[in-house]
Design a protein around this motif. Structure first.
Motif, PDB file in Angstrom:
ATOM      1  N   LEU A   6      27.901  -8.436  80.906  1.00  0.00           N
ATOM      2  CA  LEU A   6      27.181  -9.380  80.136  1.00  0.00           C
ATOM      3  C   LEU A   6      28.032 -10.041  79.371  1.00  0.00           C
ATOM      4  N   LEU A   7      28.156 -11.457  79.372  1.00  0.00           N
ATOM      5  CA  LEU A   7      29.197 -12.623  78.890  1.00  0.00           C
ATOM      6  C   LEU A   7      28.588 -13.359  77.935  1.00  0.00           C
ATOM      7  N   PRO A   8      28.820 -13.514  76.563  1.00  0.00           N
ATOM      8  CA  PRO A   8      28.203 -14.397  75.822  1.00  0.00           C
ATOM      9  C   PRO A   8      28.006 -16.014  76.390  1.00  0.00           C
ATOM     10  N   GLY A   9      26.961 -16.633  76.035  1.00  0.00           N
ATOM     11  CA  GLY A   9      26.769 -17.812  76.439  1.00  0.00           C
ATOM     12  C   GLY A   9      26.662 -18.825  75.300  1.00  0.00           C
ATOM     13  N   ARG A  14      32.671  -9.852  92.277  1.00  0.00           N
ATOM     14  CA  ARG A  14      32.661  -8.532  92.173  1.00  0.00           C
ATOM     15  C   ARG A  14      34.013  -7.658  92.332  1.00  0.00           C
ATOM     16  N   LEU A  25      29.758  -7.566  71.064  1.00  0.00           N
ATOM     17  CA  LEU A  25      28.381  -7.402  71.442  1.00  0.00           C
ATOM     18  C   LEU A  25      27.887  -7.419  73.018  1.00  0.00           C
ATOM     19  N   TYR A  26      28.691  -7.584  73.768  1.00  0.00           N
ATOM     20  CA  TYR A  26      27.886  -7.759  75.139  1.00  0.00           C
ATOM     21  C   TYR A  26      28.982  -6.967  76.068  1.00  0.00           C
ATOM     22  N   THR A  71      28.331  -7.004  88.987  1.00  0.00           N
ATOM     23  CA  THR A  71      27.994  -8.378  88.812  1.00  0.00           C
ATOM     24  C   THR A  71      27.791  -8.723  87.583  1.00  0.00           C
ATOM     25  N   LEU A  72      27.318 -10.265  87.272  1.00  0.00           N
ATOM     26  CA  LEU A  72      27.431 -10.652  86.103  1.00  0.00           C
ATOM     27  C   LEU A  72      26.055 -10.459  85.604  1.00  0.00           C
ATOM     28  N   THR A  80      25.816  -2.475  71.121  1.00  0.00           N
ATOM     29  CA  THR A  80      24.913  -2.909  71.914  1.00  0.00           C
ATOM     30  C   THR A  80      23.394  -2.692  71.103  1.00  0.00           C
ATOM     31  N   PRO A  81      22.289  -3.095  71.363  1.00  0.00           N
ATOM     32  CA  PRO A  81      21.093  -2.687  70.750  1.00  0.00           C
ATOM     33  C   PRO A  81      20.906  -1.040  70.786  1.00  0.00           C
ATOM     34  N   ASP A 116      36.726 -12.470  94.726  1.00  0.00           N
ATOM     35  CA  ASP A 116      35.218 -12.973  94.275  1.00  0.00           C
ATOM     36  C   ASP A 116      34.855 -12.204  92.915  1.00  0.00           C
ATOM     37  N   THR A 119      24.213 -19.881  73.554  1.00  0.00           N
ATOM     38  CA  THR A 119      23.272 -19.409  72.661  1.00  0.00           C
ATOM     39  C   THR A 119      23.539 -18.381  71.865  1.00  0.00           C
ATOM     40  N   GLU A 120      24.615 -17.756  72.394  1.00  0.00           N
ATOM     41  CA  GLU A 120      25.130 -16.534  71.795  1.00  0.00           C
ATOM     42  C   GLU A 120      26.471 -16.969  70.791  1.00  0.00           C
TER      43      GLU A 120
END
Lengths: 790, 279
Positions: free
Chosen positions: A699-702, A272, A678-679, A694-695, A762-763, A270, A704-705
């Motif tokens: 963070l994974l780019p989607g 996790r 970036l993520y 967890t996701l 990251t920001p 899974d 829109t990224e």
């Protein structure tokens, strides 16, 4: 050129089933009597196991290392001098070395019920101080993972070439650079279904694996079974990226269980488990100095690189996969005269670090390309100008660089010039001077890399890991109805090889593409192969398919000329044997060989229309594909947010067997590279706990990224391979972190000497870099940062 | 991960629902859209005995318009609001916020009531509805009551519901024609939970000036009379009159000391105000 052969943008054969949801993945298998496994995993990073308490009602359904008698631990030893061996038991024995390590295996009718049992098992653990960071692990007095070693260093390497000559260079820039620990995050995680076939006396393992033959060899060693008693099937696989090239303790444990319990068993990873217990990669630390003249000419590179290898050496690539490569590949495509690199592979209380698309190259590209930009700032030159002055030139090809890497062909400066022209540097600089109306800062960044692919025996023999690739084999079989079956030991899980290998066969035999079937992913019916890794399959399996098809053509020609009653030379083309005054189809040749042997000549080749042939390129030191990436970004100095406004790739992959497929490989790789840039980050706390479970946290780019990158192809043939192809599978993921971070730093330059030196940018890291540049360190801001120790 | 075993009921009316929520012998969880509860069940962060699916109850999807408000049933989805399938009394504020919640797939199922009761500080509705001064309409064993949203959330994942109570609907006050609003969310990427939220409502006709700093570590910071955020009269132009010092003090009082976090919250609030001020 036909629209089905080498160079054609043929549509993917595998898409018919995959896009209709008809693929068959491990989790789709339904075997009668199959039971599910859930594991009790370690909640601590470093601990002694004092006891494992199994409630009475669950005895019989729970197994620990004490039960796994006769199962040998996973040992992935490197032959490099000084390598220290780790012993990774399938289920933990006595001691736990990372969070998520397998402690007990629980079996039940459903996964949920198995998890209920796992939750009821009590672990009595004595927590030990953890090595949560590679530099801490290197320090004197650090807790020891493998006590007998005396330290935590799997391997230390040192390369030194004339570095003394560089030390008094007029320009020297030193940077401390880090790349985050990441997870590969394929759409499908790992998964195993195992059962014992009583008739064949065979352990059958279905595994989401990219190297099924290597899994078989590894299982044979761990279980003490003959190869003949093991069959590994790797069905449809939803992306591998290196993670699925590893023999997992889960595979060993389920194999043992299937042999013992008399019914099929299944474990499906899974997300996790994937994030916190399995799929870790990429974590590097560099202290790197670039020496240069005022003209931007590199005079030397001096580097100390540390790789966080995690707790164990994984089979078959070993714990020094990354660090041992760093020293040899750090120079990249640049020509300079002096070099020193010391590397450390450090054992830490984290999951083993595993190969991920671009293995080690993403890190070294990040480190070197950031330093090149720093040199550009020192010299006042445009960053691409510094690169142009140092890239290997086309007239130097073939070229042996400072670490004896053999570059086969290419025009690296031209790729960079094309990328810079496409991003329109003067326009970007003009826009930058005006400043964006919305207050964001514009920046442009470049990065150039080379990707050594399909490197073979001579390279890996020196490394001495459990797996050394030799000749790659393919079987070609003309079927009685004139179709063609290709059997290959590599595995296709996104590489489109069911299409591209068919294109290679079509190129040689001219058989209709629709009638060519590529069979892969089953050790019972494919030739032995190290499998799909190292961007090798198109070069190696493509070469083997072409050799096997040429042999089929030769044999069909013999039968064809008999049928055509001709003594003169015949040729095989367009699915036919063509003589001086007539032709016969391969279909007819096949029909006669299989169904009307009475019509064959008496002295026909008894090998028939099936041939297995092996292939290695004329030189096995690898093909060198390469690319120049250029990114334009907008950085919001108030939020640290980054938007990629434009992304250009000028790449050279030699002869492209299917340019559309190559574009797809590049798009996917760039998306992953944007994730790295970036993520994506798996942070740990000081007790070794992974913090992104967890996701929502990882963070994974989607869509829109990820912008639509613009790709410019160059095709400089490799002199060593069939058709001049080069491996290109990993390249897309190598350069984006460097190109994007250079673009961010270029943008931040408007605010002062601000640099982000850690991926992902990251920001928070960007805002901290800005604050540092403005000389007012934000109170409390250092807390969340893992970076910039210097 | 798979959830631990639970029983499942899907009552067809409020009476049936209330009977189930009164079961004191069981740990009962109510399921609306399931977009947060689903993953929490799978991760075994919650292990209820009984899951009560409330999406078949017509009253909970009820929409009612009055002279001064729109009442949205708890099971109205984010997508219902985004697509305008329910009336809007906020001059477009609610649909705008709705269309920025997570991803469309989440918005198709996720509900306004479920989001409020889940009480994740980083969620959009809790901050937006606090700025608009909406009320949670609560149904329980002792009848019906209403609480302002800024009193409804009491802590992280905690709300002011008594045992057996549930949110039946949300009452959205009708804004005046001249009302101005702004909502700005900062998140790492599209669809991700917010790192900072700023929201403002300026409705001079009703003498309302409210602002919210949301997506903090706890309940949103609500300025029910937001005049201290502005120097001079906000009527002269909100953006120009914004004075961060009161917001900085409020952030400090809420224990937000990290400089980067503080900056993001201030930027979100400032950008919400800029948005409200834009013609």
């Amino acid at each position: 050129m036909s629209n089905q052969g080498v160079g054609a943008c043929a549509l993917r054969k595998e898409d018919d089933r995959l896009l209709r949801g008809r693929g068959q993945f491990v989790a789709d298998l339904r075997l009668a009597g199959m039971m599910d496994v859930a594991f009790v995993r370690s909640p601590l990073a470093h601990a002694k196991i004092l006891g494992i308490e199994i409630p009475a009602e669950h005895r019989g359904g729970v197994f620990t290392s004490e039960d796994l008698t006769g199962v040998k631990p996973i040992r992935a030893v490197s032959g490099l001098p000084g390598f220290k061996v780790s012993v990774q038991p399938a289920l933990a024995e006595g001691k736990i070395r990372h969070v998520g390590e397998l402690v007990a295996m629980c079996v039940a009718d459903t996964r949920a019920a198995a998890e209920d049992i796992a939750a009821a098992v009590r672990l009595d653990l004595k927590e030990l101080p953890a090595v949560h960071d590679m530099l801490q692990g290197r320090a004197a007095g650090a807790p020891l993972l493998h006590e007998a070693w005396g330290d935590n260093i799997f391997l230390e390497t040192n390369v030194e070439i004339d570095i003394a000559k560089a030390l008094d260079a007029p320009i020297r820039v030193t940077r401390e650079i880090r790349t985050a620990r990441q997870c590969m995050a394929p759409l499908e995680g790992r998964g195993v279904v195992a059962h014992w076939d009583r008739r064949l006396e065979q352990l059958v393992i279905y595994s989401a694996a990219q190297m099924p033959h290597i899994v078989r060899t590894g299982l044979s060693e761990c279980l003490g079974l003959d190869h003949g008693n093991i069959r590994v099937v790797s069905p449809d696989v939803g992306g591998g990226f290196g993670y699925k090239g590893i023999l997992l303790p889960e595979e060993v444990a389920l194999a043992w269980l299937a042999m013992r319990c008399g019914h099929p068993v299944r474990w499906i990873e899974d997300r996790r488990e994937h994030l916190t217990a399995g799929a870790n990669c990429r974590e590097h630390h560099y202290v790197i100095t670039g020496y240069a003249g005022r003209d931007g000419r590199l005079l030397g590179i001096d580097c100390e690189a540390t790789v966080d290898s995690g707790a164990y050496s994984s089979y078959p690539f070993s714990a020094c996969l990354e660090a041992a490569q760093v020293a040899s590949i750090l120079p990249g495509p640049y020509d300079f005269p002096a070099y020193r690199c010391r590397t450390y592979s450090v054992a830490t209380n984290k999951c083993p670090i595993l190969p991920y698309r671009g293995v080690a190259r993403t890190g070294v590209c990040f480190a070197l390309e950031l330093v090149l930009d720093a040199i550009a700032r020192e010299t006042g030159l445009e960053p691409h100008e510094v690169r142009l002055r140092n890239l290997v030139r086309p007239e130097q090809m073939p070229f042996d660089n400072i670490t004896k890497k053999h570059f086969d062909s290419g025009d690296y400066p031209e790729a960079l010039r094309r990328a810079i022209a496409a991003i329109d540097l003067p326009a970007v600089r003009a826009r930058q001077r005006e400043g964006a109306r919305d207050g964001r800062l514009i920046g442009v960044g470049t990065a150039v890399y080379c990707e050594q692919a399909a490197h073979g025996t001579s390279v890996y023999a020196g490394w001495g890991i459990p797996m050394v690739p030799g000749y790659e084999q393919a079987t070609a079989r003309l079927t009685p109805d004139g179709g063609l079956e290709l059997r290959v030991g590599v595995h296709s899980h996104g590489q489109s090889m069911e299409t591209t290998l068919a294109q290679v066969a079509h190129e040689i035999l001219g058989i209709d593409f629709a009638k060519i079937n590529v069979v892969h992913g089953d050790t019972a019916i494919t030739p032995y192969s190290t499998g799909t890794w190292g961007s090798r399959s198109m070069v190696m399996a493509g070469g083997a398919v072409s050799r096997a098809c040429r042999e089929i053509a030769r044999r069909a020609a013999e039968i064809g000329s008999w049928l055509l009653k001709t003594e003169t030379e015949v040729v095989v083309r367009n699915g036919k044997v063509i003589g001086p005054s007539g032709s016969v189809t391969l279909e007819e040749v096949a029909r006669i060989w299989y169904l009307h042997p009475q019509d064959l000549p008496a002295d026909v080749n008894p090998g028939g229309l099936e041939a297995t042939m092996g292939y290695k390129p004329a030189r096995d030191s690898g093909t060198f594909s390469y690319a120049a990436h250029a990114a334009m970004v907008a950085v919001d100095p108030e939020t640290g947010g980054v938007e990629i406004l434009d992304y250009v790739i000028a790449e050279d992959g030699g002869k492209l067997v299917n340019p559309m497929v190559v574009d797809g490989q590049i798009y996917g790789g760039v998306a992953q590279g944007i994730g790295t840039a970036l993520y994506e980050e798996m942070p740990f706390d000081s007790s070794g706990q992974p913090l992104a479970s967890t996701l929502a946290d990882y963070l994974l780019p989607g869509p829109t990224e990820v912008p639509a990158p613009r790709i410019i192809h160059m095709e400089t043939l490799s002199p060593y391979t069939e058709f001049g192809v080069k491996g290109i599978g990993e390249g897309g993921a190598i350069a984006p972190p460097a190109a994007i971070t250079n673009a961010i730093n270029d943008a931040l330059g408007a605010l002062g000497p601000a640099e982000v030196l850690q991926s992902p940018a990251t920001p928070r890291r960007i805002l901290e870099a800005i604050a540092k540049a403005r000389q007012r360190p934000p109170a409390g801001a250092a807390q969340g940062s893992a970076g910039e120790r210097a | 991960m798979k959830p631990s075993a639970f029983d499942y009921e899907r009552p067809a009316d409020l009476d049936g629902l209330i009977a189930l929520t009164r079961r004191e012998d069981l740990f009962v969880k109510m399921l609306a859209g399931g977009q947060s509860l689903g993953p929490m069940l799978n991760l075994r962060l919650v292990q209820p005995d009984l899951l009560v699916d409330i999406t078949a109850i017509p009253e909970l999807k009820r929409v009612e318009e009055t002279a001064d408000a729109v009442i949205l049933g708890a099971c109205v989805t984010h997508a219902d609001i985004e697509d305008g399938r329910v009336p809007d009394a906020t001059g477009g504020a609610l649909p705008r916020v709705a269309c920025g919640i997570a991803y469309r797939a989440v918005r198709n199922r996720g509900t306004i009531g479920g989001s409020l009761v889940h009480a994740d500080p980083a969620a959009d509705w809790i901050s937006c509805l606090a700025a608009i001064d909406a009320e949670a309409m609560i149904l329980g064993p002792s009848g019906r009551r209403a609480i302002p949203i800024d009193e409804f959330m009491t802590g992280v994942f905690q709300v002011a519901l008594e045992p057996g109570e549930l949110v039946e609907a949300v009452r959205i006050p009708r804004l005046s024609l001249g009302a101005r609003w702004g909502f700005h969310k900062i998140s790492r990427k599209t669809g991700e939970m917010a790192q900072a939220i700023g929201a403002i409502l300026h409705d001079p006709a009703r003498d309302v000036l409210r602002a919210v700093i949301g997506a903090t570590e706890s309940v949103p910071i609500v300025f029910s009379g937001a005049a201290p955020l502005f120097s001079g009269s906000p009527g002269s132009g909100l953006a120009k009159a914004f004075d961060a010092s009161a917001a900085v003090r409020a952030l400090e009082d809420s224990g937000i000391t990290d400089a980067v976090d503080r900056q993001l919250h201030l930027v979100a609030l400032k950008r919400a105000i800029d948005q409200a001020a834009r013609p």
